[in-house]
Design a protein around this motif. Structure first.
Motif, mmCIF file in Angstrom:
data_model
loop_
_atom_site.group_PDB
_atom_site.id
_atom_site.type_symbol
_atom_site.label_atom_id
_atom_site.label_comp_id
_atom_site.label_asym_id
_atom_site.label_seq_id
_atom_site.Cartn_x
_atom_site.Cartn_y
_atom_site.Cartn_z
ATOM 1 N N THR A 57 1.912 -15.216 8.337
ATOM 2 C CA THR A 57 2.480 -14.463 9.456
ATOM 3 C C THR A 57 1.961 -13.025 9.459
ATOM 4 O O THR A 57 1.628 -12.477 10.523
ATOM 5 N N ARG A 58 1.875 -12.405 8.275
ATOM 6 C CA ARG A 58 1.329 -11.048 8.209
ATOM 7 C C ARG A 58 -0.109 -11.039 8.707
ATOM 8 O O ARG A 58 -0.542 -10.105 9.405
ATOM 9 N N LEU A 59 -0.858 -12.055 8.376
ATOM 10 C CA LEU A 59 -2.249 -12.142 8.829
ATOM 11 C C LEU A 59 -2.312 -12.362 10.342
ATOM 12 O O LEU A 59 -3.094 -11.719 11.049
ATOM 13 N N ALA A 60 -1.461 -13.282 10.828
ATOM 14 C CA ALA A 60 -1.501 -13.627 12.251
ATOM 15 C C ALA A 60 -1.070 -12.461 13.135
ATOM 16 O O ALA A 60 -1.544 -12.338 14.280
ATOM 17 N N THR A 61 -0.164 -11.617 12.644
ATOM 18 C CA THR A 61 0.332 -10.506 13.464
ATOM 19 C C THR A 61 -0.502 -9.241 13.306
ATOM 20 O O THR A 61 -0.153 -8.201 13.888
ATOM 21 N N ARG A 62 -1.567 -9.331 12.545
ATOM 22 C CA ARG A 62 -2.482 -8.188 12.365
ATOM 23 C C ARG A 62 -3.913 -8.662 12.623
ATOM 24 O O ARG A 62 -4.668 -8.936 11.691
ATOM 25 N N PRO A 63 -4.282 -8.775 13.880
ATOM 26 C CA PRO A 63 -5.608 -9.331 14.216
ATOM 27 C C PRO A 63 -6.765 -8.586 13.559
ATOM 28 O O PRO A 63 -7.826 -9.175 13.352
ATOM 29 N N ALA A 64 -6.559 -7.313 13.221
ATOM 30 C CA ALA A 64 -7.657 -6.549 12.615
ATOM 31 C C ALA A 64 -7.862 -6.897 11.144
ATOM 32 O O ALA A 64 -8.901 -6.558 10.564
ATOM 33 N N TRP A 65 -6.885 -7.547 10.553
ATOM 34 C CA TRP A 65 -7.020 -7.920 9.142
ATOM 35 C C TRP A 65 -7.944 -9.128 8.990
ATOM 36 O O TRP A 65 -8.007 -9.998 9.864
ATOM 37 N N THR A 66 -8.608 -9.167 7.859
ATOM 38 C CA THR A 66 -9.346 -10.372 7.467
ATOM 39 C C THR A 66 -8.600 -11.031 6.316
ATOM 40 O O THR A 66 -7.712 -10.426 5.698
ATOM 41 N N VAL A 67 -8.967 -12.256 6.016
ATOM 42 C CA VAL A 67 -8.361 -12.942 4.869
ATOM 43 C C VAL A 67 -8.643 -12.175 3.588
ATOM 44 O O VAL A 67 -7.767 -12.035 2.724
ATOM 45 N N ASP A 68 -9.857 -11.643 3.462
ATOM 46 C CA ASP A 68 -10.198 -10.877 2.253
ATOM 47 C C ASP A 68 -9.325 -9.628 2.125
ATOM 48 O O ASP A 68 -8.996 -9.203 1.003
ATOM 49 N N HIS A 69 -8.959 -9.031 3.266
ATOM 50 C CA HIS A 69 -8.072 -7.871 3.228
ATOM 51 C C HIS A 69 -6.716 -8.277 2.645
ATOM 52 O O HIS A 69 -6.140 -7.558 1.810
ATOM 53 N N LEU A 70 -6.216 -9.422 3.067
ATOM 54 C CA LEU A 70 -4.942 -9.915 2.540
ATOM 55 C C LEU A 70 -5.062 -10.246 1.060
ATOM 56 O O LEU A 70 -4.139 -9.957 0.277
ATOM 57 N N VAL A 71 -6.181 -10.839 0.644
ATOM 58 C CA VAL A 71 -6.398 -11.132 -0.781
ATOM 59 C C VAL A 71 -6.320 -9.857 -1.604
ATOM 60 O O VAL A 71 -5.678 -9.813 -2.669
ATOM 61 N N ALA A 72 -6.963 -8.792 -1.115
ATOM 62 C CA ALA A 72 -6.961 -7.522 -1.852
ATOM 63 C C ALA A 72 -5.543 -6.980 -2.015
ATOM 64 O O ALA A 72 -5.181 -6.446 -3.071
ATOM 65 N N ARG A 73 -4.726 -7.114 -0.983
ATOM 66 C CA ARG A 73 -3.339 -6.643 -1.085
ATOM 67 C C ARG A 73 -2.531 -7.482 -2.072
ATOM 68 O O ARG A 73 -1.756 -6.951 -2.875
ATOM 69 N N LEU A 74 -2.703 -8.785 -2.006
ATOM 70 C CA LEU A 74 -1.942 -9.659 -2.896
ATOM 71 C C LEU A 74 -2.411 -9.573 -4.342
ATOM 72 O O LEU A 74 -1.661 -9.887 -5.265
ATOM 73 N N ALA A 75 -3.665 -9.170 -4.547
ATOM 74 C CA ALA A 75 -4.208 -9.115 -5.910
ATOM 75 C C ALA A 75 -3.523 -8.048 -6.754
ATOM 76 O O ALA A 75 -3.560 -8.114 -7.988
ATOM 77 N N ASP A 76 -2.918 -7.053 -6.124
ATOM 78 C CA ASP A 76 -2.175 -6.022 -6.845
ATOM 79 C C ASP A 76 -0.822 -6.608 -7.250
ATOM 80 O O ASP A 76 0.103 -6.689 -6.448
ATOM 81 N N ALA A 77 -0.711 -7.026 -8.522
ATOM 82 C CA ALA A 77 0.514 -7.708 -8.975
ATOM 83 C C ALA A 77 1.748 -6.839 -8.794
ATOM 84 O O ALA A 77 2.839 -7.349 -8.507
#
Length: 743
Positions: free
Chosen positions: A290-310
């Motif tokens: 949902t965070r990805l879908a509601t932020r069209p400017a984001w890429t999957v890699d951008h989301l990976v980078a955010r989630l990688a920060d434990a």
């Protein structure tokens, strides 16, 4: 009776059919027909209506009248509040095919008491979505209606059973004036209604057996689906569906269904990473998507980078009124005080799983009390049982436990707890490892530890089960400057490590012990651990060139110290490295020089092992007759010299395998078979899979050469199975060649 029910009865009687005859003709159950005629069920779906019309043999006009009655009944129902309506089904539901199939079969089995299914598991697994999905799929099987009730089992004040009964009875259109005054009366009324109607109840978020038991049907064809974070083990005669996280493919499919960015084939690797960082938990995946879908400017890699920060992952997995941490907190709030302490302190555990004894160390509780606390965590879905007396966190719940630990305990308390756990792990590891040390080989007198280590097998079992934990503790001690403790642990593992010689973690163990020994005043410890590190580089990391360089560094330090014994061991490890690198000539020279020094130093264990190395090098040089002579001499030396049991066993296995290899090289297959079979019990006792594989492979080769292909096939298959997880390329190639030669 409703307009539709009255019209259906008229048409059935006009056709001269009983309910049972219409049921047989239409495929709609007699109970469902009875419910419809008496107005005890809601209007039928189009498929059910068509089946009834076919069974009655209705013409277009009569069917039209019946459809009008259905529409009229629906219009009349619009103005009335519909109680306990199921929530909207999730359109992008994925996976759970096995669980849905099992519940459908349980629901429609058609015999015994009314079916009840309990769907249980930790927060965020999609229990409610699964129950609603099932209710949607089975809507035509329950003409009496589908009813949903959130029991609020994770609230501070869950819904009382009496209130739940009133809601359900009102939803079932029982006259409010006739609803019983006591819970027992209401429960009896509900069972009576459900016995006469085909209804489906979704009792969501149950908090306890006592809360849900009065709501369950007893007889008839109604179905109850209960969801709970608890197992609800006190409910008898129910089908329990334990939910686990989704599979990787299912996780990826859910992300692709939610977010367009995830559906791009070029993002496949990133989608896989997002799924992994979400722990394949449906709630986390839905939030991430949902965070990805509601932020069209984001890429999957951008989301990976955010989630990688434990440290920020749980915060990232929150959107709107949904949050992974919020869902976990509801379960956490239900814990007793001791269980809360245990929950947060388990965040200290360095490995992926652990036993109750480690939980006891963390809290200072008796092991039985710690086991009770673990059961409480499992019951609330905050911990998973991964095997007999083994427990583990879901990755995201581990992060949540770490958050609670930082919030609820001061830094000093956290540090003291972590050190107590690490010291216990390493002290226990030393006791266990020394079972395999020549100078020990038994349990120390007066041992009163928390784990049973009365035999070498028990010690081995503990070291393997807790490997990731004592390794994590060793790394912590290394970082914390506990240099002597690091060296002591590594020393205790020296002979034990031979049992798992190809395990790569030994490279890390001996790299740390070498570095730790260099910080201590005793340089003899340092040269010993440089030698161990050479062994690990050659045998475990499979970098023989590095192993040879490290061994010669150890040799130079040993010469400076005048330590003849460690000079010999350095030449032994250098010889092993050169032989692994394909230079048996250099290995032979190194072994011979080392044997002279071992003899001079009176190191009987090292001397005999070096002699066995000489024999191996001769065999690899094709000097099979010389190798046999050396093997026989080595066996005599092993008998004459006082050796520790485990080095003696290692030498025995090596010498017999070398003799068998030399016999193979000479084409003396009968003798090769005899020697290999004699080596087998010693290889089994030593316990290293590589020795066992080589023994079975030699037996298989000899049997094939002697004209017994079926017996050979069995031995080679055993060898290939043992080699599957080992890096022995030469033996794997040889095993493949033998398999191809089999008829």
């Amino acid at each position: 009776m409703s307009e539709f029910g009255s019209r259906l009865r008229e048409l059935r009687r006009a056709a001269g059919l009983t309910m049972e005859q219409l049921a047989e003709a239409s495929g709609v159950s007699a109970r469902a027909i009875s419910d419809m005629e008496r107005g005890h069920s809601r209007t039928p779906q189009a498929r059910t209506l068509a089946a009834l019309a076919a069974g009655l043999g209705l013409g277009p006009g009569q069917l039209g009248d019946l459809e009008d009655a259905v529409r009229q009944q629906r219009v009349q129902a619009v103005g009335r509040p519909q109680l306990c309506e199921p929530p909207r089904a999730v359109k992008d539901f994925v996976g759970r095919a096995g669980e849905l199939d099992r519940m459908r079969r349980h629901a429609l089995a058609g015999f015994g008491p009314a079916p009840v299914a309990v769907v249980h598991g930790q927060a965020g697994l999609g229990k409610t979505a699964l129950a609603v999905r099932l209710a949607d799929q089975l809507r035509d099987h329950y003409p009496g209606g589908r009813f949903y009730l959130d029991l609020r089992g994770t609230d501070p004040e869950p819904m009382a059973a009496g209130d739940a009964l009133v809601r359900l009875l009102r939803a079932l259109e029982v006259n409010a004036r006739t609803i019983g005054e006591t819970d027992d009366e209401r429960s009896s009324q509900l069972r009576a209604v459900l016995r006469d109607r085909r209804c489906l109840l979704v009792l969501d978020n149950a908090g306890s057996e006592a809360q849900v038991r009065p709501l369950l049907p007893s007889e008839g064809a109604s179905l109850a689906v209960v969801t709970s974070r608890r197992v609800l083990g006190g409910l008898e005669g129910v089908a329990r569906i334990a939910l686990a996280p989704l599979g990787p493919d299912e996780s990826a499919a859910l992300l692709r269904a939610i977010a367009a960015q995830a559906a791009d084939p070029r993002a496949a690797a990133g989608v896989e990473a997002v799924a992994r960082l979400c722990g394949h938990l449906p709630l986390a995946l839905r939030i991430a998507g949902t965070r990805l879908a509601t932020r069209p400017a984001w890429t999957v890699d951008h989301l990976v980078a955010r989630l990688a920060d434990a440290d920020r992952r749980l915060a990232t997995l929150s959107t709107g009124d949904l949050g992974v941490a919020t869902a976990f907190a509801l379960s956490h709030a239900q814990l007793s005080h001791p269980a809360r302490e245990l929950f947060r302190r388990l965040a200290h555990v360095p490995g992926v799983d652990f036993a109750p004894t480690l939980a006891a160390v963390l809290t200072g509780a008796h092991p039985d009390d710690a086991a009770d606390g673990l059961d409480e965590l499992v019951d609330l879905g905050l911990l998973q049982q991964s095997g007999p007396d083994r427990y583990r966190f879901h990755d995201l719940i581990r992060l949540f436990a770490g958050e609670r630990l930082r919030i609820e305990e001061p830094a000093g308390t956290r540090a003291a707890t972590a050190k107590r756990m690490a010291d216990w792990l390493l002290e226990t590891a030393v006791v266990a490892g020394r079972w395999f040390e020549p100078g020990y080989g038994c349990l120390p007198a007066g041992y009163a530890g928390l784990v049973p280590l009365a035999t070498a097998d028990e010690a081995d079992a503990w070291l393997q089960a807790e490997r990731n934990n004592w390794l994590g503790a060793l790394r912590s001690a290394s970082r914390g400057g506990q240099y002597q403790l690091v060296v002591d642990v590594a020393e205790a593992m020296h002979w034990y490590s031979d049992k798992y010689v190809r395990a790569e973690y030994w490279y890390d163990v001996y790299a740390r012990s070498r570095a730790a020994a260099a910080r201590l005043p005793d340089r003899r410890q340092e040269v010993t651990h440089i030698n161990y590190f050479s062994w690990a580089a050659t045998q475990c990391a499979r970098r023989p060139d590095e192993g040879a360089r490290i061994a010669m560094d150890a040799h130079r330090v040993a010469v400076d110290l005048g330590d003849v014994k460690e000079q010999a061991w350095a030449l032994r490890y250098a010889g092993d490295a050169w032989r692994q690198a394909g230079d048996p000539s250099a290995a032979l020279d190194s072994y011979r020089r080392g044997a002279e020094l071992s003899d001079l130093a009176g190191d009987h264990d090292g001397y005999v092992l070096l002699r066995s190395g000489i024999a191996q090098a001769l065999t690899e040089l094709g000097r099979h007759a010389d190798a046999l002579t050396e093997c026989r001499a080595t066996l005599r030396e092993a008998e004459d010299r006082p050796m520790a049991p485990r080095p003696a066993l290692a030498a025995l296995v090596n010498v017999h395998l070398t003799m068998a290899a030399a016999r193979c090289g000479l084409g003396d297959w009968a003798e090769a078979l005899r020697v290999a079979e004699r080596a087998l019990p010693a290889a089994v006792e030593y316990g290293y899979a590589g020795y066992l594989a080589e023994t079975h492979l030699t037996i298989g080769r000899a049997r094939l050469a002697l004209g017994a292909p079926e017996a050979a096939r069995s031995s080679v298959h055993l060898a290939r199975d043992l080699l599957e997880d080992l890096p022995h390329g030469r033996l794997k190639t040889l095993a493949g060649e033998v398999m191809q030669a089999l008829p």
